[in-house]
Scaffold this active site. Structure first.
Site, mmCIF file in Angstrom:
data_model
loop_
_atom_site.group_PDB
_atom_site.id
_atom_site.type_symbol
_atom_site.label_atom_id
_atom_site.label_comp_id
_atom_site.label_asym_id
_atom_site.label_seq_id
_atom_site.Cartn_x
_atom_site.Cartn_y
_atom_site.Cartn_z
ATOM 1 N N HIS A 122 0.871 -1.181 0.000
ATOM 2 C CA HIS A 122 0.000 0.000 0.000
ATOM 3 C C HIS A 122 0.908 1.232 0.000
ATOM 4 O O HIS A 122 2.031 1.177 0.515
ATOM 5 C CB HIS A 122 -0.847 -0.046 1.278
ATOM 6 C CG HIS A 122 -1.912 0.995 1.374
ATOM 7 N ND1 HIS A 122 -1.653 2.271 1.798
ATOM 8 C CD2 HIS A 122 -3.234 0.953 1.115
ATOM 9 C CE1 HIS A 122 -2.780 2.966 1.799
ATOM 10 N NE2 HIS A 122 -3.764 2.180 1.385
ATOM 11 N N ASP A 199 3.142 -4.165 8.130
ATOM 12 C CA ASP A 199 1.942 -3.332 7.959
ATOM 13 C C ASP A 199 0.735 -4.243 8.194
ATOM 14 O O ASP A 199 0.368 -5.038 7.341
ATOM 15 C CB ASP A 199 1.936 -2.747 6.541
ATOM 16 C CG ASP A 199 0.627 -2.036 6.222
ATOM 17 O OD1 ASP A 199 -0.274 -2.004 7.085
ATOM 18 O OD2 ASP A 199 0.498 -1.527 5.090
ATOM 19 N N GLN A 202 -4.494 -4.700 7.374
ATOM 20 C CA GLN A 202 -5.521 -5.656 6.933
ATOM 21 C C GLN A 202 -5.402 -7.004 7.639
ATOM 22 O O GLN A 202 -6.100 -7.958 7.258
ATOM 23 C CB GLN A 202 -5.444 -5.882 5.412
ATOM 24 C CG GLN A 202 -5.617 -4.629 4.577
ATOM 25 C CD GLN A 202 -7.038 -4.059 4.610
ATOM 26 O OE1 GLN A 202 -7.970 -4.680 5.126
ATOM 27 N NE2 GLN A 202 -7.209 -2.875 4.067
ATOM 28 N N LYS A 225 -10.493 0.069 10.738
ATOM 29 C CA LYS A 225 -10.678 -1.115 9.892
ATOM 30 C C LYS A 225 -11.076 -2.328 10.714
ATOM 31 O O LYS A 225 -11.175 -3.438 10.208
ATOM 32 C CB LYS A 225 -9.389 -1.410 9.120
ATOM 33 C CG LYS A 225 -9.064 -0.362 8.058
ATOM 34 C CD LYS A 225 -7.894 -0.801 7.221
ATOM 35 C CE LYS A 225 -7.270 0.327 6.420
ATOM 36 N NZ LYS A 225 -8.094 0.793 5.322
ATOM 37 N N CYS A 363 -4.772 2.519 -3.672
ATOM 38 C CA CYS A 363 -3.530 3.038 -3.099
ATOM 39 C C CYS A 363 -2.386 2.026 -3.252
ATOM 40 O O CYS A 363 -1.599 1.813 -2.315
ATOM 41 C CB CYS A 363 -3.698 3.418 -1.626
ATOM 42 S SG CYS A 363 -4.961 4.652 -1.373
#
Ligand code: 7TS
Length: 414
Positions: A122, A199, A202, A225, A363
């Site tokens: 991302h 990261d 998600q 999220k 993104c």
């Protein structure tokens, strides 16, 4: 198994309808809906306990501070961080990744040093490193992605050198849904003397995460999220690294002593929380974590994988569809294109059916180029979605295909 009637926990599903049709929300990778429990907790905080934290000597401020710190402990336990002080509250995963790039990168990278990222990042895990590379002269390298949309760890081993100082990769891709083997990647990075950054934007909402087991040095995530409020996120960092790092932002509450021309800093995590933090956000995030834990992360993961598998199978029947999803690791993210129908047109047609999906580059422009597409449509499922949402999606896609196929159009519009 996840329990039934989850949608009724989320007020938006009873309030919002689009052209008389109930909301079919398939954009949870962008942000999730919020259960009443989270909304009420934020309201309760402002109604009953609002005061600034870490500065008042009066009872109300001390209570607000206790509640805020309890939220930090909750986050630490949620990802199995060793201690609450390893968790820094930020605005979101983007800010967390910037914090690492600036506060660690600026002071630990020099000309010729290497940072390894991957081909499926991302922009949040790309652009901060572009900036830091420009400042320091560091070089960026990329782990390759294979034809099944998985990272090729041999390519990681090949590009690692004695100059590699950091390996920073996405845990779960927001476009492909690929779950990357971050534990193995971390071990490879550490063997080469590099730090490992994950990261987790998600992953934290969808699969059980254990940062000690992964072994990573930093793990970034966003509250919005995972059923939490917007404007709150977190960064887990190994405490000894955090202690050695320079601050990211300067200001109130991150200091120990301040003189006219110099200052020294508080201990982590406070060193990295300049100014008044998002107190209500942290409290809402705690409520979101409690909600998710009550449902059970294993159940959530199983539910999403089953739904993702079913959607992939059902959508494969749509004429001209191309699905970008790895065979080996399924999740609830399905990106696709349809021949002769632009992703934005797909999204517009679906919107008329009450279905919210995202269309665009997500993104992740370098990944789009790698996939040789300008953009994709993406349906992302979460704990409140069910098979009927998949059916509604599939039927609407068939309609979209028909609208753009003159041969079939006449029949559909009859
Ligand atoms: N990393 C990944 C893997 C993401 O999917 C996102 C947001 C971010 C970082 C940044 O998160 P933020 O909360 O700081 O904005 N992804 C998306 C998406 O897929 N659609 O909208 C936002």
């Amino acid at each position: 198994m996840i329990r039934n009637h989850i949608k009724s926990d989320f007020p938006i599903f009873s309030y919002w309808e689009s052209r008389g049709k109930p909301l079919v929300y398939l954009d949870s990778a962008a942000t999730t809906q919020k259960p009443l429990r989270v909304i009420s907790k934020v309201e309760e905080y402002y109604s009953q306990f609002n005061a600034n934290v870490h500065r008042g000597t009066y009872e109300l401020s001390q209570i607000a501070t206790d509640i805020y710190e309890e939220a930090r402990s909750k986050v630490a336990r949620f990802i199995n961080g060793l201690q609450p002080e390893s968790v820094i509250f930020t605005r979101n995963a983007t800010e967390s990744l910037n914090l690492v790039a600036y506060a660690w990168g600026l002071n630990n990278l020099k000309e010729g040093d290497e940072v390894i990222l991957s081909e499926m990042e991302h922009h949040s895990n790309l652009v901060p490193w572009h900036i830091i590379a420009r400042h320091t002269g560091a070089v960026l390298k990329f782990i390759r992605m294979n034809h099944d949309y998985q990272l090729d760890l041999d390519s990681l081993r090949q590009i690692l050198t004695a100059k590699t100082k950091a390996v920073s990769v996405v845990h779960v891709s927001n476009v492909l849904g690929t779950i990357n083997p971050v534990k193995e990647i971390t071990a490879i990075a550490h063997d080469a003397g590099a730090i490992s950054i994950v990261d987790g934007a998600q992953s934290a909402p969808h699969i059980p995460v254990d940062v000690q087991d992964i072994g990573c040095d930093f793990y970034a995530f966003s509250g919005h999220k995972m059923c939490g409020p917007t404007g709150i996120g977190g960064l887990y960092g190994k405490y000894d690294l955090l202690e050695k790092m320079e601050p990211f932002l300067g200001g109130g509450e991150m200091i120990n002593e301040v003189f006219p021309t110099t200052s020294n800093y508080a201990k982590p995590p406070y060193k990295f929380e300049a100014g008044t933090p998002n107190i209500s956000g942290a409290i809402g995030l705690q409520a979101a974590i409690e909600y998710i834990e009550d449902l059970g992360l294993k159940n959530i993961e199983e539910h999403e994988v089953a739904l993702g598998d079913y959607a992939a199978q059902r959508l494969a029947e749509v004429e001209g569809i191309r699905i970008f999803r790895p065979h080996a690791t399924g999740t609830g993210v399905i990106s696709f294109t349809i021949d002769n129908v632009h992703p934005h047109d797909i999204s517009t047609i679906l919107d008329a059916e009450g279905i919210a999906i995202r269309a665009g580059h997500h993104c992740a422009q370098p990944l789009m180029r790698k996939l040789q597409v300008q953009s994709t449509a993406r349906a992302s499922f979460y704990l409140y979605n069910d098979r009927s949402d998949v059916e509604t999606l599939a039927r609407a896609l068939e309609k979209a295909v028909a609208i753009f196929s003159p041969r079939k159009k006449a029949n559909v519009l009859k």
